[in-house]
Write a protein that holds these residues in place. Sequence first.
Motif, short mmCIF file in Angstrom:
data_model
loop_
_atom_site.label_atom_id
_atom_site.label_comp_id
_atom_site.label_asym_id
_atom_site.label_seq_id
_atom_site.Cartn_x
_atom_site.Cartn_y
_atom_site.Cartn_z
N GLU A 9 22.93 38.87 -44.62
CA GLU A 9 24.46 39.00 -45.27
C GLU A 9 25.54 39.02 -43.87
O GLU A 9 26.39 38.66 -44.18
CB GLU A 9 25.13 40.16 -45.35
N ASN A 10 24.80 39.28 -42.52
CA ASN A 10 25.82 38.91 -41.45
C ASN A 10 25.40 37.83 -40.88
O ASN A 10 26.16 37.43 -39.41
CB ASN A 10 25.01 40.27 -40.84
N GLU A 11 23.79 37.04 -40.68
CA GLU A 11 23.73 36.45 -40.27
C GLU A 11 23.12 34.89 -40.18
O GLU A 11 21.90 35.24 -41.32
CB GLU A 11 22.45 37.23 -38.35
N VAL A 12 23.11 33.71 -40.07
CA VAL A 12 22.44 32.51 -40.70
C VAL A 12 22.38 31.43 -39.14
O VAL A 12 23.15 31.35 -38.65
CB VAL A 12 23.44 31.86 -41.30
N GLU A 62 35.36 28.32 -38.43
CA GLU A 62 34.20 27.24 -37.80
C GLU A 62 33.94 27.82 -37.31
O GLU A 62 34.44 28.26 -36.43
CB GLU A 62 35.49 25.91 -37.62
N TRP A 63 32.54 27.11 -36.79
CA TRP A 63 31.93 27.17 -35.22
C TRP A 63 31.21 25.22 -35.06
O TRP A 63 31.77 24.52 -35.12
CB TRP A 63 30.30 27.74 -35.46
N ILE A 64 30.90 25.26 -33.74
CA ILE A 64 31.04 23.60 -32.97
C ILE A 64 29.38 23.71 -31.94
O ILE A 64 29.18 24.59 -31.91
CB ILE A 64 31.90 23.87 -31.70
N SER A 65 28.35 22.49 -32.11
CA SER A 65 27.60 22.75 -32.00
C SER A 65 27.59 21.48 -31.25
O SER A 65 28.11 20.63 -31.62
CB SER A 65 26.27 23.00 -32.75
N THR A 66 26.48 21.36 -30.04
CA THR A 66 26.50 19.92 -28.73
C THR A 66 25.12 19.56 -29.17
O THR A 66 23.54 20.63 -29.40
CB THR A 66 27.00 20.07 -27.86
N THR A 67 24.77 18.36 -29.90
CA THR A 67 23.25 18.35 -30.19
C THR A 67 23.00 17.98 -29.01
O THR A 67 23.35 17.20 -27.61
CB THR A 67 23.28 16.22 -30.78
N ASN A 68 21.49 17.59 -28.63
CA ASN A 68 21.02 17.86 -27.55
C ASN A 68 20.18 16.60 -26.97
O ASN A 68 20.55 15.51 -27.25
CB ASN A 68 19.42 18.78 -26.90
N TYR A 72 19.27 17.07 -32.00
CA TYR A 72 19.04 18.25 -32.53
C TYR A 72 20.41 18.87 -32.44
O TYR A 72 21.37 19.22 -31.39
CB TYR A 72 17.84 19.52 -31.81
N PHE A 73 20.92 19.68 -33.48
CA PHE A 73 22.03 21.14 -33.44
C PHE A 73 21.63 21.99 -33.73
O PHE A 73 20.58 21.95 -35.21
CB PHE A 73 23.48 20.39 -33.60
N GLU A 74 21.72 22.99 -33.52
CA GLU A 74 21.75 24.29 -33.60
C GLU A 74 23.00 24.93 -34.11
O GLU A 74 24.04 25.44 -32.85
CB GLU A 74 20.50 24.93 -33.09
N PHE A 75 22.74 25.89 -34.92
CA PHE A 75 23.62 26.79 -35.57
C PHE A 75 23.66 28.65 -36.18
O PHE A 75 22.48 28.74 -36.80
CB PHE A 75 24.59 26.58 -36.61
N GLU A 76 23.60 29.84 -34.49
CA GLU A 76 23.52 30.37 -35.01
C GLU A 76 24.71 31.28 -35.76
O GLU A 76 25.75 32.17 -34.75
CB GLU A 76 22.05 31.18 -33.97
#
Length: 337
Positions: A9-12, A62-68, A72-76
Amino acid sequence: MPYKGFGNENEVYLIGRVLRDRGIGISAIEDSRFRNFRKMYKRFMTWEIPNARIKATLDGNEWISTTNEEGYFEFEIMNHAFPKTDNSWREVKLELLDQIIPNQGVVQATAKVFIPTKLVEYGVISDIDDTIVPTGATRIWEMVKTTFLGNAHSRMPFPGVSAFYQALEKGTDGMENNPMFYVSSSPWNLYDFLMELLEVHKIPKGPLMLRDLGLSREHFFSGSHFDHKLSQVEKIFRLIPSIPFILIGDSGQHDAEIYLQVIKDYPGRVKMIYIRDVSENRRDHINEIASQISGLGVELVLIQDTIAAAKDALGKGWIRQEDVLDIIKEKTENSES
């Protein structure tokens, strides 16, 4: 290429990859070995897009991530309220923010994220190789031939597996709400292939936790088979904290040892362990581990086939009688074909 995510419920937790489209497409039952090989070659000969910004949008946030360096990208996603509903899958919109090629237009994708509903009885974490589908993982050359020359249609699961996993997903209420997770040491390059295999053979969908082939990345584990699978199983336990799990694996590698460590690290969270007996040489060793696990209050059953696991699960009141009849029917039909 978004990979199925999961959370509470709080984290993805959600990951994916930005790659040049090699036009692999889906497979067909009539595809030749050469065609299968060509598609598998493309999966491994990837053109990664590093340092690209990805925007994730969910419920107006909205959230932003940058590929390595390997794309690969990652969202927490933290502190986001997900109300418990009867729908376990949520959609996250993804968009590539940077221009990679001239006139590329809008590049978007939709990621599916599993949030357990209020109706969950238990979760299931399963290995894939030699647990769901025979691969010869203990015989390298056999595994290479199976991987590169077959496709999702020709790679047949063990008889009865599809119906058994459907029964576990349904549990006792028949609602298909129990979460299914698949943890494997196969590389992420095989993600689309494995998802297609699950769909073709009607094995319940769920997040796949695979392994990176690279050696320099920190967020995606590329260490030993043991370390990778242990870390992924424990990530699932951490993000899905309120339900017990049935763990399924095989005796060919180190699934029993990994699950023993999980029980030590997360006491009270493991409901049952089923280990498919695929290695006669390790049988005595698995029985020794089963004894250790029993001392921790959990049962490990070394099974010869899917029916044995299904009957055990029925006897413990975890699946329905009518679903066991479907499992027996499917196993009989698959064995005769």
